[in-house]
Design a protein around this motif. Structure first.
Motif: not given
Length: 431
Positions: A248-257, A297-299, A376-389
């Protein structure tokens, strides 16, 4: 005798004829002389008039030169004084340049000019000069300059047209034109700074709403920018995103909190770049290598972390939720478990069913719905923080395949079997 009289008569006639011709010739000569004298007098009068006219027009010409020179000299003198800030009082004022002014600007970079026709270049220059004129009027009204026309001339010579910024600037009134231009082309002296905290787990639509509420940009523009390819060559962390379909949004997940400082009505590309730059510094090569060593992969790790972020009650819970997801992905099919079954994916890019537009609410099907798709779905559903990563990369070692939470207390329950999970659902008040 008669012969002599006739001869005498002839001689008299001949003499009279000669005298008459002489008189005629004399009269003609007299008239010719008078005409010549008249012509000469006329020429003298014309020559005198021409001299007088030349003298008059020369006087007018010099008067015009003196007047024009005086006007130009005054213009140049007042303009140069204003250019050099001579005679201007020292103060600091706030200058507001609205977005409605600078949005008319056209980039005159070499790359952009190559894509424009001659007519388009001329129109672009005219548009940029009009923007400069409006800015000069704003500066004059604020007391920063006194001569807007001279400022426009200087801006054109300096080739500053088309490179001004909108915003609220703190400008000193004793700056010369060069200092003024540098001030309103930079962000250093901008006063319309907005500090925004982006919490962990916010999705793209929610983030766009947050930015719009703070006057930073429009949600629509922000969401559109999230599918850009402009940053592909800048960040290795998103190199493989173009090969993934269904996002849906290519850069979802990479917009760091994090907490950011933006400007009101900031360029959307700048906003996204700030967040990507932050993410790039947080997503270290060590983390990316760890994902690769685990066969992801990182994604995929970002996608997994986003679900963990959205589903977990706290940091401790993240590692158990991660274990459930990893177990399902790696060995779930041995128990006939092929899907992740996470509520956070059901209505993405919306958060809940209530967020879906009313006319689609009862029929909406998300492409990310992990109750229907495998893995897994095609991409992230939100923008996670480092703890979730970190939790996505280092899950707890458990035999759990199920989890649920009490919606009131946030208490987490985990289960290894479906029967245990049903009991947990009843305990959590979900059945």
């Amino acid at each position: 005798m008669n012969d002599e009289k006739e001869k005498q008569q002839k001689d008299d006639e001949s003499l009279n004829s000669f005298s008459g011709d002489a008189a005629v010739r004399a009269e003609a000569a007299r008239e010719a002389g008078e005409e010549k004298r008249s012509t000469q007098a006329h020429k003298r009068r014309n020559h005198q008039k021409r001299k007088e006219n030349r003298r008059f027009f020369r006087l007018i010409w010099w008067a015009m030169i003196i007047i024009v020179s005086a006007v130009v000299a005054k213009y140049m003198l007042t303009g140069m004084n204003d250019l050099l800030a001579i005679g201007r009082s020292s103060a600091t004022v706030t200058v507001e340049i609205p977005e409605s002014v600078t949005e008319k600007e056209v980039s005159m970079s070499q790359d952009n000019i190559q894509n424009l026709s001659f007519q388009q270049i001329s129109a672009a220059k005219q548009s940029n000069q009009e923007v400069t004129r409006q800015i000069a009027q704003i500066l004059q009204k604020a007391g920063v300059i006194n001569e807007p026309d001279f400022f426009c001339l200087y801006s054109k010579i300096r080739k500053a047209d088309g490179s001004y910024r909108n915003g609220s600037f703190e400008v000193k009134t004793d700056l010369d034109y060069e200092g003024i231009i540098n001030t309103i082309q930079s962000t250093v002296n901008r006063k319309d700074i907005v500090k925004v905290t982006v919490p962990e787990g916010l999705n793209a639509m929610e983030l766009g709403t947050l930015l719009e509420q703070n006057g930073i940009c429009k949600q629509e523009d922000f969401l559109k920018e999230l599918n850009t390819d402009a940053f592909d060559s800048s960040y290795t962390m998103i190199n493989d995103l173009n090969g993934i379909s269904g996002k849906y949004y290519k850069l979802e997940g990479y917009l760091f909190p994090d907490t950011y400082q933006f400007y009101q009505n900031e360029d959307v590309q700048n906003i996204v770049q700030k967040m990507l730059q932050n993410a790039n510094s947080q997503f270290t090569q060590q983390l990316q290598d760890e994902a690769k060593n685990q066969g992801y992969t990182w994604d995929q790790i970002i996608t997994l972390a986003s679900i963990i972020q959205a589903e977990s009650a706290n940091e401790e819970d993240m590692y158990n939720v991660s274990s459930v997801l990893h177990n399902r992905l790696s060995s779930g099919k041995s128990l006939n478990i092929y899907t992740l079954d996470c509520d956070s994916t059901k209505y993405y890019p919306y958060r809940t069913k209530d967020d879906v537009p009313e006319d689609q609410r009862n029929t909406y099907l998300s492409n990310y719905n992990t109750y229907q798709l495998r893995g897994l779905p095609a991409g992230a559903v939100c923008n996670p923080g480092l703890k979730a990563i970190q939790a996505a990369l280092q899950p707890n070692k458990t035999s759990y395949y199920y989890f649920c939470h009490n919606q009131t207390t946030g208490q987490a329950y985990y289960a290894s079997t479906y029967a245990e999970h049903q009991a947990n659902l009843r305990t959590a008040g979900l059945l």
